[in-house]
Design an enzyme around this catalytic site. Structure first.
Site, mmCIF file in Angstrom:
data_model
loop_
_atom_site.group_PDB
_atom_site.id
_atom_site.type_symbol
_atom_site.label_atom_id
_atom_site.label_comp_id
_atom_site.label_asym_id
_atom_site.label_seq_id
_atom_site.Cartn_x
_atom_site.Cartn_y
_atom_site.Cartn_z
ATOM 1 N N LYS A 120 -83.362 2.827 -44.653
ATOM 2 C CA LYS A 120 -83.644 3.519 -45.916
ATOM 3 C C LYS A 120 -84.955 3.051 -46.515
ATOM 4 O O LYS A 120 -85.672 3.831 -47.122
ATOM 5 C CB LYS A 120 -82.493 3.320 -46.915
ATOM 6 N N LYS A 202 -77.925 9.684 -35.469
ATOM 7 C CA LYS A 202 -76.721 10.038 -36.221
ATOM 8 C C LYS A 202 -76.913 11.366 -36.964
ATOM 9 O O LYS A 202 -78.009 11.630 -37.462
ATOM 10 C CB LYS A 202 -76.475 8.909 -37.231
ATOM 11 N N LYS A 205 -77.445 14.435 -43.368
ATOM 12 C CA LYS A 205 -77.911 15.571 -44.173
ATOM 13 C C LYS A 205 -79.383 15.433 -44.579
ATOM 14 O O LYS A 205 -79.988 16.394 -45.052
ATOM 15 C CB LYS A 205 -77.015 15.769 -45.401
HETATM 16 P P1 TYM Z 1 -71.807 7.760 -46.821
HETATM 17 O O1 TYM Z 1 -71.658 8.455 -48.123
HETATM 18 O O2 TYM Z 1 -73.141 7.701 -46.191
HETATM 19 O O3 TYM Z 1 -70.814 8.371 -45.772
HETATM 20 C C1 TYM Z 1 -69.438 8.521 -46.068
HETATM 21 C C2 TYM Z 1 -68.592 8.267 -44.837
HETATM 22 O O4 TYM Z 1 -68.961 9.163 -43.787
HETATM 23 C C3 TYM Z 1 -69.216 8.424 -42.596
HETATM 24 N N1 TYM Z 1 -70.280 9.102 -41.836
HETATM 25 C C4 TYM Z 1 -70.201 9.392 -40.532
HETATM 26 N N2 TYM Z 1 -69.228 9.192 -39.624
HETATM 27 C C5 TYM Z 1 -69.451 9.621 -38.351
HETATM 28 N N3 TYM Z 1 -70.589 10.249 -37.971
HETATM 29 C C6 TYM Z 1 -71.595 10.477 -38.842
HETATM 30 N N4 TYM Z 1 -72.686 11.102 -38.461
HETATM 31 C C7 TYM Z 1 -71.425 10.044 -40.203
HETATM 32 N N5 TYM Z 1 -72.192 10.119 -41.320
HETATM 33 C C8 TYM Z 1 -71.475 9.537 -42.303
HETATM 34 C C9 TYM Z 1 -69.669 7.052 -43.086
HETATM 35 O O5 TYM Z 1 -69.496 6.072 -42.093
HETATM 36 C C10 TYM Z 1 -68.774 6.856 -44.276
HETATM 37 O O6 TYM Z 1 -67.516 6.343 -43.882
HETATM 38 N N6 TYM Z 1 -71.795 2.967 -48.165
HETATM 39 C C11 TYM Z 1 -70.952 4.101 -47.898
HETATM 40 C C12 TYM Z 1 -70.094 4.511 -49.068
HETATM 41 C C13 TYM Z 1 -69.267 3.435 -49.650
HETATM 42 C C14 TYM Z 1 -68.079 2.913 -49.092
HETATM 43 C C15 TYM Z 1 -67.646 1.927 -50.009
HETATM 44 C C16 TYM Z 1 -67.363 3.199 -47.933
HETATM 45 C C17 TYM Z 1 -69.524 2.782 -50.813
HETATM 46 N N7 TYM Z 1 -68.530 1.874 -51.035
HETATM 47 C C18 TYM Z 1 -66.493 1.192 -49.771
HETATM 48 C C19 TYM Z 1 -66.205 2.447 -47.699
HETATM 49 C C20 TYM Z 1 -65.790 1.478 -48.610
HETATM 50 C C21 TYM Z 1 -71.856 5.293 -47.552
HETATM 51 O O7 TYM Z 1 -72.981 5.372 -47.933
HETATM 52 O O8 TYM Z 1 -71.210 6.279 -46.921
#
Ligand code: TYM
Length: 339
Positions: A120, A202, A205
């Site tokens: 990022k 990966k 969006k």
């Molecule tokens: P975020 O918002 O980027 O994504 C949310 C969830 O979607 C999963 N994900 C994917 N899984 C498989 N293939 C992909 N291409 C893909 N893109 C996204 C992510 O692994 C995630 O599970 N930091 C986290 C949000 C968060 C969180 C937490 C998660 C904040 N606090 C506590 C678990 C527990 C994030 O940015 O996810």
């Protein structure tokens, strides 16, 4: 109610209200959340992590709107607000507070090693703020605040979860058994859904539109994007993530949705062209996402209902959070007080 919560194990996970949620978010996270809500062994807490979203510049009106939209999408995917606590992170201030406290137990070197930070930071070179750097500490706070046992996430969040575990263990070694050390729950197929145009990256969006499928994409767009998905030139349908990333990604998406093993799928498509595989994936994805799309519109049409759910559930989450926070305050030696 309180007694039941104490006996069951806890699941916590979150998603950023980024506007467009993708098939990666759906398969890697949301779909597993929905499955887990029916397991009587768990209480599930699912959060719209709006504070995390602030690590990149946001338009305030859009962010406000997207929090409600994300909740509508949770419910459209099948999450029941009666069975789960569905709420918005900023409504429970204990997240930020614990984030600060845990920051005092996290080393700079640990945060510098986080691949998502490096990623990022290179994408937002003009805004490498401290929040972006300490992002994983807030995530650890989200998880540890509720005595979480299990965290359903995609593969890309594994490193952050490992850090949350390390922080919990470090804190417990100093102060006794305060935090539950959480485990990751990562599905077998679809742990890392890849870009349709660059299948070694990966699905995200923030890349160009044809590289991802949005959960709310129209059926014709889903089919068009999948038909254009990059494969390879040897024409053989076989699972080999390194050698055949495009074809393997398609097999993995299909497997995640239908529950069929990858090997069985490869055998089923043996001798057929990539077009047949792409059509089958499109059929499965469209069938899976169409009801989500229509339910989303229905939920979104009743904003007062959504706001009420957020309000009530934040209260439930805050009560649980308070228990952890008072324990943490006591252990750290913060002066006692009553609100
Ligand atoms: P975020 O918002 O980027 O994504 C949310 C969830 O979607 C999963 N994900 C994917 N899984 C498989 N293939 C992909 N291409 C893909 N893109 C996204 C992510 O692994 C995630 O599970 N930091 C986290 C949000 C968060 C969180 C937490 C998660 C904040 N606090 C506590 C678990 C527990 C994030 O940015 O996810």
């Amino acid at each position: 109610m309180t007694e039941v919560i104490e006996k069951k194990k806890t699941i916590f996970s979150g998603i950023q209200p980024s506007g467009i949620l993708t098939l990666g978010n759906y398969i890697g996270a949301l779909r597993n959340w929905v499955k887990l809500q029916d397991d009587p062994a768990y209480n599930c807490i699912y959060c719209v992590v709006d504070l995390h979203a602030l690590t990149v510049r946001q338009d305030p009106a859009a962010l406000r709107r997207r929090c409600v939209e994300t909740l509508a999408l949770f419910m459209a995917c099948g999450l029941d607000p009666e069975k789960n606590i569905l709420y918005c992170q900023s409504h429970v201030p204990a997240h930020s507070e614990l984030g600060w406290l845990l920051g005092c137990f996290t080393y700079m070197g640990e945060l510098q090693r986080m691949t998502q930070f490096k990623d990022k930071a290179s994408k937002h070179a003009d805004n490498i703020n401290a929040g972006l750097f300490t992002y994983p500490v807030l995530m650890a706070a989200d998880i540890l605040l509720y005595g979480t046992d299990l965290v359903p996430i995609g593969e890309d969040q594994r490193q952050h979860l490992e850090l949350a575990r390390d922080i919990a263990i470090r804190f417990n070694n100093l102060y006794g058994n305060v935090f539950t050390v959480p485990e990751a729950y990562i599905g077998k197929a679809g742990r890392r859904v890849m870009s349709l145009t660059e299948p070694t990256r990966k699905m995200s969006k923030s890349d160009e539109e044809n590289s991802y499928i949005a959960i709310l994409d129209k059926p014709e767009d889903i089919r068009r994007k999948l038909r254009r998905a990059v494969t390879d030139s040897d024409g053989v349908i076989r699972y080999d993530r390194e050698g055949k990333p495009g074809v393997s990604n398609l097999l993995e998406i299909l497997s995640a949705i239908t529950g069929e093993e990858m090997e069985a799928l490869a055998a089923r498509f043996e001798g057929q062209g990539y077009g047949a595989l792409k059509d089958a994936v499109a059929d499965a994805v469209i069938q899976e996402l169409s009801p989500v799309r229509s339910r989303y519109e229905e939920f979104l049409a009743d904003k007062p209902y959504l706001e009420q759910i957020m309000q009530n559930n934040a209260g439930r989450a805050a009560k649980l959070a308070l228990r952890t926070m008072s324990k943490v305050h006591k252990k750290l030696g913060l002066a006692p007080y009553k609100l």
